[in-house]
Motif scaffolding. Structure first.
Motif, short mmCIF file in Angstrom:
data_model
loop_
_atom_site.label_atom_id
_atom_site.label_comp_id
_atom_site.label_asym_id
_atom_site.label_seq_id
_atom_site.Cartn_x
_atom_site.Cartn_y
_atom_site.Cartn_z
N PRO A 51 0.83 -1.20 0.00
CA PRO A 51 0.00 0.00 0.00
C PRO A 51 0.87 1.26 0.00
O PRO A 51 1.97 1.27 0.56
N LEU A 52 0.37 2.31 -0.59
CA LEU A 52 1.08 3.59 -0.65
C LEU A 52 1.44 4.05 0.76
O LEU A 52 0.61 4.02 1.67
N GLY A 53 2.68 4.44 0.93
CA GLY A 53 3.13 4.94 2.23
C GLY A 53 3.45 3.86 3.24
O GLY A 53 3.75 4.17 4.40
N MET A 54 3.41 2.61 2.82
CA MET A 54 3.72 1.49 3.72
C MET A 54 4.71 0.55 3.03
O MET A 54 4.37 -0.57 2.67
N PRO A 55 5.94 1.01 2.81
CA PRO A 55 6.89 0.18 2.06
C PRO A 55 7.14 -1.16 2.73
O PRO A 55 7.35 -1.23 3.94
N GLY A 56 7.04 -2.20 1.93
CA GLY A 56 7.27 -3.53 2.47
C GLY A 56 7.03 -4.61 1.44
O GLY A 56 6.72 -4.33 0.28
N ALA A 57 7.18 -5.83 1.90
CA ALA A 57 7.02 -6.99 1.03
C ALA A 57 6.63 -8.20 1.87
O ALA A 57 6.82 -8.22 3.08
N VAL A 58 6.11 -9.19 1.18
CA VAL A 58 5.77 -10.48 1.78
C VAL A 58 6.79 -11.48 1.27
O VAL A 58 7.11 -11.50 0.07
N VAL A 59 7.32 -12.30 2.16
CA VAL A 59 8.25 -13.37 1.79
C VAL A 59 7.72 -14.66 2.42
O VAL A 59 7.38 -14.68 3.61
N VAL A 60 7.65 -15.72 1.62
CA VAL A 60 7.08 -16.97 2.12
C VAL A 60 8.13 -17.83 2.83
O VAL A 60 9.33 -17.69 2.60
N ARG A 61 7.64 -18.70 3.67
CA ARG A 61 8.47 -19.57 4.50
C ARG A 61 9.52 -20.32 3.69
O ARG A 61 10.66 -20.48 4.11
N THR A 62 9.15 -20.81 2.51
CA THR A 62 10.04 -21.67 1.72
C THR A 62 10.90 -20.90 0.72
O THR A 62 11.58 -21.51 -0.10
N ALA A 63 10.91 -19.58 0.81
CA ALA A 63 11.66 -18.77 -0.15
C ALA A 63 13.16 -19.08 -0.09
O ALA A 63 13.67 -19.56 0.93
N THR A 64 13.85 -18.75 -1.18
CA THR A 64 15.29 -19.00 -1.26
C THR A 64 16.07 -17.98 -0.44
O THR A 64 15.52 -16.97 0.01
N GLN A 65 17.35 -18.22 -0.33
CA GLN A 65 18.22 -17.33 0.43
C GLN A 65 18.36 -15.94 -0.18
O GLN A 65 18.87 -15.02 0.47
N TRP A 66 17.90 -15.75 -1.42
CA TRP A 66 18.02 -14.45 -2.09
C TRP A 66 16.69 -13.72 -2.22
O TRP A 66 16.65 -12.55 -2.61
N THR A 67 15.57 -14.36 -1.91
CA THR A 67 14.25 -13.74 -2.10
C THR A 67 14.07 -12.51 -1.22
O THR A 67 13.52 -11.50 -1.66
N PHE A 68 14.53 -12.56 -0.01
CA PHE A 68 14.44 -11.43 0.93
C PHE A 68 15.05 -10.18 0.31
O PHE A 68 14.41 -9.11 0.27
N ALA A 69 16.27 -10.29 -0.21
CA ALA A 69 16.95 -9.16 -0.84
C ALA A 69 16.27 -8.76 -2.15
O ALA A 69 16.16 -7.57 -2.48
N HIS A 70 15.82 -9.74 -2.91
CA HIS A 70 15.15 -9.50 -4.19
C HIS A 70 13.89 -8.66 -3.99
O HIS A 70 13.68 -7.66 -4.68
N GLU A 71 13.06 -9.06 -3.04
CA GLU A 71 11.80 -8.34 -2.81
C GLU A 71 12.06 -6.92 -2.30
O GLU A 71 11.39 -5.97 -2.71
#
Length: 162
Positions: A93-113
């Motif tokens: 949402p506008l003004g709420m910077p963030g992302a969702v990362v799932v439990r099984t994501a790879t070691q690079w998904t956090f940085a990617h998102e």
């Protein structure tokens, strides 16, 4: 960070991997806070088409849980899964910077998102963090960020010069 479900890869590892990649752009990242959220109805979160600038009612609800986060803080929500299934989704949402990362994501998904939140787009190159082919297909860990991506990250209104 907001944890609805603990990721398979330790958060400290995800964070260190992101710091390592972002350091190539002279961008440092601080781990400001961590909170466990008990929101079972949002642990499998509807992210729709996951297009930046477009959010679902469930994303809007989830992203209101920003306790201890400032307006420039990127909040990552670790969840069990998304619907439809993605490793992550940086639509917020506008003004709420963030992302969702799932439990099984790879070691690079956090940085990617988080790269998406800072303005980066997918590329068709599996040597790069922002590969659109899935972070599980990264061929040269740690993945690359190119000069134009570094410039975009540094120019993001979320990035703070210290």
């Amino acid at each position: 960070m907001k944890i609805l479900t603990t990721p398979d890869i330790p958060i400290a590892t995800l964070f260190q991997n992101m710091r390592e990649v972002y350091a190539t752009c002279n961008v440092d990242v601080s781990w400001a806070s961590e909170e466990v959220l008990n929101l079972p109805a949002l642990n499998i979160v509807d992210v729709g088409t996951c297009i930046l600038g477009s959010t679902t009612a469930e994303q809007n609800q989830l992203f209101t849980h920003r306790n201890s986060a400032g307006s420039n803080d990127i909040v990552i929500y670790f969840v069990e899964a998304t619907d439809p299934p993605f490793n992550g989704c940086a639509s917020h949402p506008l003004g709420m910077p963030g992302a969702v990362v799932v439990r099984t994501a790879t070691q690079w998904t956090f940085a990617h998102e988080q790269g998406h939140v800072l303005g980066l787009n997918h590329v068709n190159d599996n040597d790069r963090l922002m590969t659109g082919n899935g972070t599980a297909n990264i061929t040269n860990p740690p993945p690359d960020l190119v000069a134009s991506e570094c410039n975009t990250m540094q120019a993001s209104p979320i990035t703070v010069n210290v």
